[in-house]
Enzyme design. Structure first.
Site, mmCIF file in Angstrom:
data_model
loop_
_atom_site.group_PDB
_atom_site.id
_atom_site.type_symbol
_atom_site.label_atom_id
_atom_site.label_comp_id
_atom_site.label_asym_id
_atom_site.label_seq_id
_atom_site.Cartn_x
_atom_site.Cartn_y
_atom_site.Cartn_z
ATOM 1 N N ASN A 1 43.745 33.477 37.967
ATOM 2 C CA ASN A 1 43.745 33.061 39.368
ATOM 3 C C ASN A 1 44.514 31.747 39.416
ATOM 4 O O ASN A 1 44.029 30.717 38.971
ATOM 5 C CB ASN A 1 42.316 32.893 39.901
ATOM 6 N N TYR B 1 41.769 40.604 43.378
ATOM 7 C CA TYR B 1 41.146 39.385 43.891
ATOM 8 C C TYR B 1 40.014 39.808 44.827
ATOM 9 O O TYR B 1 40.211 40.031 46.010
ATOM 10 C CB TYR B 1 42.176 38.519 44.613
ATOM 11 N N ASP C 1 39.980 38.138 39.391
ATOM 12 C CA ASP C 1 38.879 37.278 39.825
ATOM 13 C C ASP C 1 37.894 38.152 40.594
ATOM 14 O O ASP C 1 38.174 38.538 41.717
ATOM 15 C CB ASP C 1 39.440 36.154 40.704
ATOM 16 N N ASN D 1 34.796 37.269 41.446
ATOM 17 C CA ASN D 1 33.894 36.468 42.275
ATOM 18 C C ASN D 1 32.438 36.901 42.138
ATOM 19 O O ASN D 1 31.642 36.824 43.079
ATOM 20 C CB ASN D 1 34.341 36.492 43.744
ATOM 21 N N ASP E 1 42.065 25.944 39.371
ATOM 22 C CA ASP E 1 40.628 25.812 39.087
ATOM 23 C C ASP E 1 40.115 26.940 38.187
ATOM 24 O O ASP E 1 38.960 26.918 37.780
ATOM 25 C CB ASP E 1 39.794 25.669 40.373
ATOM 26 N N HIS E 2 40.980 27.901 37.864
ATOM 27 C CA HIS E 2 40.624 28.975 36.934
ATOM 28 C C HIS E 2 41.453 28.869 35.650
ATOM 29 O O HIS E 2 42.594 28.393 35.674
ATOM 30 C CB HIS E 2 40.927 30.348 37.540
#
Length: 266
Positions: free
Chosen positions: A7, A113, A156, A158, A256-257
DNA sequence: ATGGTTGTGCTACAA
């Protein structure tokens, strides 16, 4: 063949990091999420110069997915069958959350995603659950067609599938990513035949792929494992190694990933 | 001090 998922949180803002990552780790196929651009906005010259074919799917500034490959990229698809749209259909707006292509020796790889879910009471949460169910159905259909299919769902998700995948379950008590319905929806994809091929070699706790930019989460080692490579049985048996490139989360201009890397030998 | 971010595109929104 070395595949990876990352990501990137804006491809344009981190093109230099992507190029350096590909070279440093000799990556053949990279699935990207949150490219935050429409394809015409992307300058792909450097990637093409480095030998990569690129397929990108982006419809707004929030999400968007891409596949880079230097081992072929055929039969590109930009929709998971049956996946719901967001916002609601009457707005006419859809999102770009899935893209696949056939790479290397017949591997279909999906860059995914998965919707975030936002808050438990938010309509986006139900959308997330329906989205994951559509993914499960597509995965089941693929294996029903051919049990030998080489299919990887990467990206990702989530969802933190187990308690050990977050730094503090109490913090997440009233939040998304860890609720039983989300975990059940993720587990349903696994039970359809798509195992997490990284976890066996990198068991938790404390093995993360994402750290919030806020509140010094990375230096405090407060992360989440929400990025996965899920492989069909044929992919699972081809895995020769894997790692999470935690170094990529360091320094100025990091996503951030962190990237998740898997080696395959068919 | 009980916070400490980031990207996009235009000031709010998503993560």
């Amino acid at each position: 063949m070395r595949i990876a998922t990352w990501n990137i949180n804006s491809l344009r803002a981190r093109m230099d990091r992507v190029l350096a990552f590909l070279e440093r780790h000799d990556v053949d196929v990279l699935a990207l999420q949150e490219i935050k651009a429409k394809p015409p906005q992307l300058d792909l010259a450097a990637l093409e110069q480095a030998g990569y074919e690129v397929a990108a799917h982006g419809l707004n500034q929030w999400n968007g997915v891409a596949l880079l490959s230097r081992v072929g990229l055929a039969d590109v698809r930009t929709e998971l069958p049956g996946v719901p749209t967001w916002p609601q259909d009457e707005t006419g707006v859809v999102e770009a959350r899935a893209l696949s292509g056939v790479v290397g020796d017949g591997l279909r790889i999906w860059s995914l995603y998965v919707p975030n879910g936002r808050e438990l009471e938010h309509p986006h949460y139900g959308y997330k659950l329906r989205w994951l169910e559509a993914l499960r159905a597509e995965g089941a259909r693929e294996l029903a067609e051919s049990a030998q299919s080489r299919t990887a769902f990467v990206g990702d998700f989530n969802v933190a599938p187990f308690d050990e995948d977050v730094w503090d379950m109490e913090f997440f008590a009233d939040k998304t990513h860890v609720t039983p319905p989300e975990r059940a929806a993720f587990q349903a994809v696994v039970e359809a035949g798509y195992a997490d091929v990284v976890r066996p070699d990198h068991p938790g706790p404390g093995v993360y792929t994402y750290w919030d930019y806020q509140k010094l989460r990375f230096p405090k080692k407060e992360g989440m494992r929400i990025d996965f490579v899920l492989g069909s049985p044929a992919v699972q048996s081809a895995v020769t190694g894997s790692f999470i490139d935690r170094e990529e989360r360091k320094g100025k201009g990091a996503s951030d990933h962190a990237p998740v890397v898997v080696d395959l030998e068919f």
